[in-house]
Design an enzyme around this catalytic site. Structure first.
Site, PDB file in Angstrom:
ATOM      1  N   TYR A 136       3.165  -6.432  17.491  1.00  7.46           N
ATOM      2  CA  TYR A 136       3.438  -5.607  16.302  1.00  7.46           C
ATOM      3  C   TYR A 136       4.122  -4.297  16.716  1.00  7.46           C
ATOM      4  O   TYR A 136       5.161  -3.915  16.181  1.00  7.46           O
ATOM      5  CB  TYR A 136       2.126  -5.305  15.547  1.00  7.46           C
ATOM      6  CG  TYR A 136       2.226  -4.102  14.643  1.00  7.46           C
ATOM      7  CD1 TYR A 136       2.871  -4.202  13.412  1.00  7.46           C
ATOM      8  CD2 TYR A 136       1.719  -2.859  15.023  1.00  7.46           C
ATOM      9  CE1 TYR A 136       2.999  -3.089  12.597  1.00  7.46           C
ATOM     10  CE2 TYR A 136       1.844  -1.747  14.214  1.00  7.46           C
ATOM     11  CZ  TYR A 136       2.488  -1.868  13.002  1.00  7.46           C
ATOM     12  OH  TYR A 136       2.623  -0.771  12.200  1.00  7.46           O
ATOM     13  N   ARG A 181      -7.879  10.329  15.750  1.00 12.40           N
ATOM     14  CA  ARG A 181      -6.630   9.942  15.073  1.00 12.40           C
ATOM     15  C   ARG A 181      -6.215  11.035  14.102  1.00 12.40           C
ATOM     16  O   ARG A 181      -7.031  11.865  13.702  1.00 12.40           O
ATOM     17  CB  ARG A 181      -6.840   8.661  14.231  1.00 12.40           C
ATOM     18  CG  ARG A 181      -7.197   7.422  15.005  1.00 12.40           C
ATOM     19  CD  ARG A 181      -5.983   6.861  15.728  1.00 12.40           C
ATOM     20  NE  ARG A 181      -6.320   5.621  16.401  1.00 12.40           N
ATOM     21  CZ  ARG A 181      -6.909   5.557  17.598  1.00 12.40           C
ATOM     22  NH1 ARG A 181      -7.220   6.664  18.250  1.00 12.40           N
ATOM     23  NH2 ARG A 181      -7.167   4.385  18.145  1.00 12.40           N
ATOM     24  N   LEU A 210     -10.302   1.551   9.748  1.00 12.50           N
ATOM     25  CA  LEU A 210     -11.563   2.282   9.601  1.00 12.50           C
ATOM     26  C   LEU A 210     -11.931   2.590   8.140  1.00 12.50           C
ATOM     27  O   LEU A 210     -13.044   2.276   7.705  1.00 12.50           O
ATOM     28  CB  LEU A 210     -11.473   3.592  10.404  1.00 12.50           C
ATOM     29  CG  LEU A 210     -12.698   4.488  10.337  1.00 12.50           C
ATOM     30  CD1 LEU A 210     -13.919   3.801  10.936  1.00 12.50           C
ATOM     31  CD2 LEU A 210     -12.419   5.819  11.054  1.00 12.50           C
ATOM     32  N   TYR A 246       0.824  -1.225   0.000  1.00  7.45           N
ATOM     33  CA  TYR A 246       0.000   0.000   0.000  1.00  7.45           C
ATOM     34  C   TYR A 246       0.859   1.278   0.000  1.00  7.45           C
ATOM     35  O   TYR A 246       0.844   2.046  -0.977  1.00  7.45           O
ATOM     36  CB  TYR A 246      -0.943  -0.053   1.202  1.00  7.45           C
ATOM     37  CG  TYR A 246      -1.784   1.170   1.445  1.00  7.45           C
ATOM     38  CD1 TYR A 246      -2.424   1.839   0.401  1.00  7.45           C
ATOM     39  CD2 TYR A 246      -1.968   1.654   2.741  1.00  7.45           C
ATOM     40  CE1 TYR A 246      -3.220   2.956   0.647  1.00  7.45           C
ATOM     41  CE2 TYR A 246      -2.769   2.760   2.991  1.00  7.45           C
ATOM     42  CZ  TYR A 246      -3.382   3.412   1.944  1.00  7.45           C
ATOM     43  OH  TYR A 246      -4.168   4.509   2.177  1.00  7.45           O
ATOM     44  N   ASN A 303       7.955 -10.114  -1.740  1.00 11.13           N
ATOM     45  CA  ASN A 303       7.690 -11.557  -1.881  1.00 11.13           C
ATOM     46  C   ASN A 303       6.203 -11.814  -2.169  1.00 11.13           C
ATOM     47  O   ASN A 303       5.775 -12.958  -2.213  1.00 11.13           O
ATOM     48  CB  ASN A 303       8.145 -12.345  -0.638  1.00 11.13           C
ATOM     49  CG  ASN A 303       7.372 -11.933   0.599  1.00 11.13           C
ATOM     50  OD1 ASN A 303       6.515 -11.052   0.533  1.00 11.13           O
ATOM     51  ND2 ASN A 303       7.673 -12.559   1.722  1.00 11.13           N
ATOM     52  N   SER A 326       5.892   3.615  13.391  1.00 15.73           N
ATOM     53  CA  SER A 326       4.475   3.895  13.621  1.00 15.73           C
ATOM     54  C   SER A 326       4.312   4.723  14.882  1.00 15.73           C
ATOM     55  O   SER A 326       5.104   4.599  15.824  1.00 15.73           O
ATOM     56  CB  SER A 326       3.758   2.554  13.779  1.00 15.73           C
ATOM     57  OG  SER A 326       2.486   2.742  14.354  1.00 15.73           O
ATOM     58  N   ARG A 376     -13.158  -1.236  21.298  1.00 14.06           N
ATOM     59  CA  ARG A 376     -12.222  -2.281  20.857  1.00 14.06           C
ATOM     60  C   ARG A 376     -11.045  -2.277  21.839  1.00 14.06           C
ATOM     61  O   ARG A 376     -10.484  -1.211  22.102  1.00 14.06           O
ATOM     62  CB  ARG A 376     -11.743  -1.955  19.441  1.00 14.06           C
ATOM     63  CG  ARG A 376     -10.740  -2.928  18.874  1.00 14.06           C
ATOM     64  CD  ARG A 376     -10.486  -2.678  17.398  1.00 14.06           C
ATOM     65  NE  ARG A 376      -9.717  -1.463  17.144  1.00 14.06           N
ATOM     66  CZ  ARG A 376      -9.305  -1.070  15.943  1.00 14.06           C
ATOM     67  NH1 ARG A 376      -9.608  -1.787  14.875  1.00 14.06           N
ATOM     68  NH2 ARG A 376      -8.616   0.038  15.789  1.00 14.06           N
ATOM     69  N   LYS A 406       8.196  -2.599  16.142  1.00 10.82           N
ATOM     70  CA  LYS A 406       8.601  -1.265  15.663  1.00 10.82           C
ATOM     71  C   LYS A 406       9.570  -0.629  16.654  1.00 10.82           C
ATOM     72  O   LYS A 406      10.578  -0.049  16.270  1.00 10.82           O
ATOM     73  CB  LYS A 406       7.366  -0.370  15.454  1.00 10.82           C
ATOM     74  CG  LYS A 406       6.431  -0.846  14.341  1.00 10.82           C
ATOM     75  CD  LYS A 406       7.103  -0.806  12.980  1.00 10.82           C
ATOM     76  CE  LYS A 406       6.259  -1.393  11.881  1.00 10.82           C
ATOM     77  NZ  LYS A 406       6.978  -1.599  10.610  1.00 10.82           N
ATOM     78  N   ASP A 429      -7.499   0.073  22.031  1.00 17.82           N
ATOM     79  CA  ASP A 429      -7.560   1.332  21.269  1.00 17.82           C
ATOM     80  C   ASP A 429      -7.042   2.509  22.096  1.00 17.82           C
ATOM     81  O   ASP A 429      -7.352   2.643  23.268  1.00 17.82           O
ATOM     82  CB  ASP A 429      -9.006   1.640  20.827  1.00 17.82           C
ATOM     83  CG  ASP A 429      -9.250   1.305  19.369  1.00 17.82           C
ATOM     84  OD1 ASP A 429      -8.262   1.178  18.611  1.00 17.82           O
ATOM     85  OD2 ASP A 429     -10.429   1.163  18.978  1.00 17.82           O
ATOM     86  N   SER A 467       0.706  -8.650  -1.071  1.00 16.20           N
ATOM     87  CA  SER A 467       0.582  -7.634  -2.132  1.00 16.20           C
ATOM     88  C   SER A 467       0.373  -8.355  -3.458  1.00 16.20           C
ATOM     89  O   SER A 467       0.507  -9.577  -3.527  1.00 16.20           O
ATOM     90  CB  SER A 467       1.847  -6.776  -2.176  1.00 16.20           C
ATOM     91  OG  SER A 467       2.972  -7.597  -2.415  1.00 16.20           O
TER      92      SER A 467
END
Ligand code: UFG
Length: 341
Positions: free
Chosen positions: A153, A235, A204, A14, A35, A128, A298, A157, A301, A39
Site C-alpha cells: 500500500y 501519531r 484506532l 470517507y 464504483n 500518505s 503490531r 503511494k 507500526d 463506499s
C-alpha cells in the site's frame, strides 16, 4: 454563472465525501466518480442533505480508461481533479499486492492520461505520511527522505508520486500536488457522514467508538513499551473536516499558479498524541470508561510520527481549526447515529 466543476474520485468515501461538502460550501460543483466498491450510495444523498446541492455522480471504475473517457468527454468547465479512489488497507495490501498495485497505479495513470487529452488541469492526489516510514527527525517536513515502504500500500503511494513527478516534468503546463495525510479521524458535525469501516476496523478511532458502542468487547492497545513518554505510539490525528478544507485550499492554490508545478504538502495538525492520550481524551468527551487492554506490538507500526505543517499553512493558506477533542466528539456522535439508524 456556471459553477466550477471539480471531479472527485472516491467522492462517496470517507475523506472524499467530506471534501465534496467543503467544495460545495466554497462554491464548487463536485462530480463524484465512484464504483461503490468500498463506499455507500446513501452518502451522496447525505452530501445533498448537508449542502442543499446534489453532486453529479458517474459510476465507473477509475482503472477503466475508455469508460472514463466516454463519460467525461462531454463535460464542460472542469477545473480540476481530486483523486481519492484507492485501496487503503495496509494489512490487506500484503495479502493482495498485485490488486493494490493494479488498482492504485492504473487509476492514477488513467486519470493523468485523460486529463492531458481532455485538456483539464489541476490534479490533487491523496498521498500518505507512510511515504516517510519511521522518520529520523520530528516533526517531519516535506524534505524528509522517502524510506523503503513498509507495505505494498505504502509503495503504491510512493510510486504514484513518482508517476506524477515524471508526468509533470513531461507536461510542463500541468499543475499537480500530492497531499501527504497524517491520521484522519472524526466525522462531519451533522453526523450525516463519517467513516464506514467494513468488518473489523483496522484503525484506532473507529475501533474505539465501536468498542464504546458495544460492537467490540475491548480495544487492544498495540504495545506500551515503546520509547515514548507513556510507552504507546504517537501519531498526528487530523480532523477529517480540516483535511477536507485543505483539499479546497489545494485546488485554489493550483488555480492561482500561473505556471505548471509539482508540489507536495504534509497535512496534519503538527501535534503528536499517544494511543493512551487518545483513549483518555475519548473517555473525557464521551463521558465513559473504555474497556481496553494492553497487548503486543503490531508489526510494521511506526513509533512516532507527526507533521511539520508550515509549508501547507503558508502556500495553501490553510490551517486546522479543530482539535483532538472535536474529532473524537464528532466520531462518537457519528457512531451513535449509526446505531440509531
Ligand atoms: N492502534 C491500537 N489498537 C488498534 C488500532 C490501532 O493500539 O486496535 C494503534 C496503532 O498501533 C497505532 C495507532 O493506534 O499506534 C494508530 O493506528 P491506526 O491503525 O489508526 O493508524 P496508522 O498510523 O497505523 O495508519 C495510518 C493509516 C494508513 C497509513 C499510515 C501511515 O491508516 O493508511 O497511517 O503511517 F498508511
Amino acid at each position: 454563472m456556471d459553477k466550477k466543476r471539480i471531479i472527485v474520485t472516491g467522492g462517496a468515501g470517507y475523506i472524499g465525501s467530506h471534501t465534496c461538502v467543503e467544495l460545495i460550501n466554497a462554491g464548487y460543483t463536485p462530480i463524484i466518480i465512484d464504483n461503490f466498491f468500498n463506499s455507500e450510495r446513501f452518502i451522496v444523498d447525505r452530501i445533498e442533505q448537508i449542502t442543499g446541492l446534489r453532486p453529479d455522480l458517474i459510476e465507473v471504475d477509475c482503472t477503466d480508461y475508455s469508460g472514463l473517457m466516454t463519460l467525461l468527454k462531454g463535460y464542460k468547465g472542469i477545473e480540476g481533479i481530486i483523486h481519492f479512489a484507492a485501496y487503503k488497507a495496509v494489512g490487506e495490501s500484503t495479502q493482495k499486492p498485485v490488486d493494490y498495485y493494479y488498482n492504485n497505479i492504473a487509476s492514477t495513470t488513467a486519470l493523468l492520461k485523460l486529463m492531458n487529452i481532455l485538456g483539464f488541469n489541476n490534479f490533487v492526489f491523496s498521498s500518505s505520511c507512510t511515504v516517510y516510514g519511521q522518520p529520523d527527525e520530528l516533526p517531519v517536513t516535506e524534505n524528509s527522505p522517502i524510506k523503503t515502504a513498509e507495505s505494498p500500500y505504502g509503495r503504491t503511494k510512493q510510486m504514484c508520486e513518482d508517476v506524477m513527478k515524471d508526468y509533470q516534468k513531461a507536461n510542463q503546463d500541468q499543475k499537480v500536488v500530492s497531499l501527504r495525510y497524517f491520521n484522519p479521524i472524526g466525522a462531519h458535525s451533522s453526523s450525516l457522514i463519517g467513516e464506514l469501516p467494513r468488518g473489523v476496523p483496522n484503525n484506532l478511532v473507529p475501533y474505539i467508538t465501536q468498542t464504546a458502542a458495544g460492537l467490540r468487547d475491548h480495544l487492544t492497545v498495540f504495545g506500551d513499551d515503546y520509547d515514548t513518554p507513556d510507552g504507546t505510539c504517537i501519531r498526528d490525528y487530523i480532523h477529517v473536516v480540516d483535511l477536507a478544507k485543505a483539499h479546497v485550499a489545494a485546488i485554489e492554490y493550483l488555480i492561482r499558479q500561473k505556471n505548471g508545478i509539482y508540489n507536495v504538502f504534509n497535512l496534519g495538525t503538527g501535534r503528536g498524541n499517544s494511543v493512551l492520550e487518545v483513549i483518555r481524551t475519548f473517555e473525557e468527551v464521551a463521558g465513559l470508561k473504555l474497556n481496553y487492554k494492553i497487548g503486543p506490538r503490531r508489526s510494521g507500526d511506526i513509533v512516532k510520527v507527526y507533521a511539520d505543517v508550515a509549508k501547507a499553512n503558508k502556500d495553501l493558506e490553510w490551517e486546522t481549526e479543530l482539535d483532538l477533542k472535536d474529532a473524537l466528539r464528532d466520531a462518537w456522535s457519528w457512531e451513535r447515529s449509526l446505531k440509531e439508524n
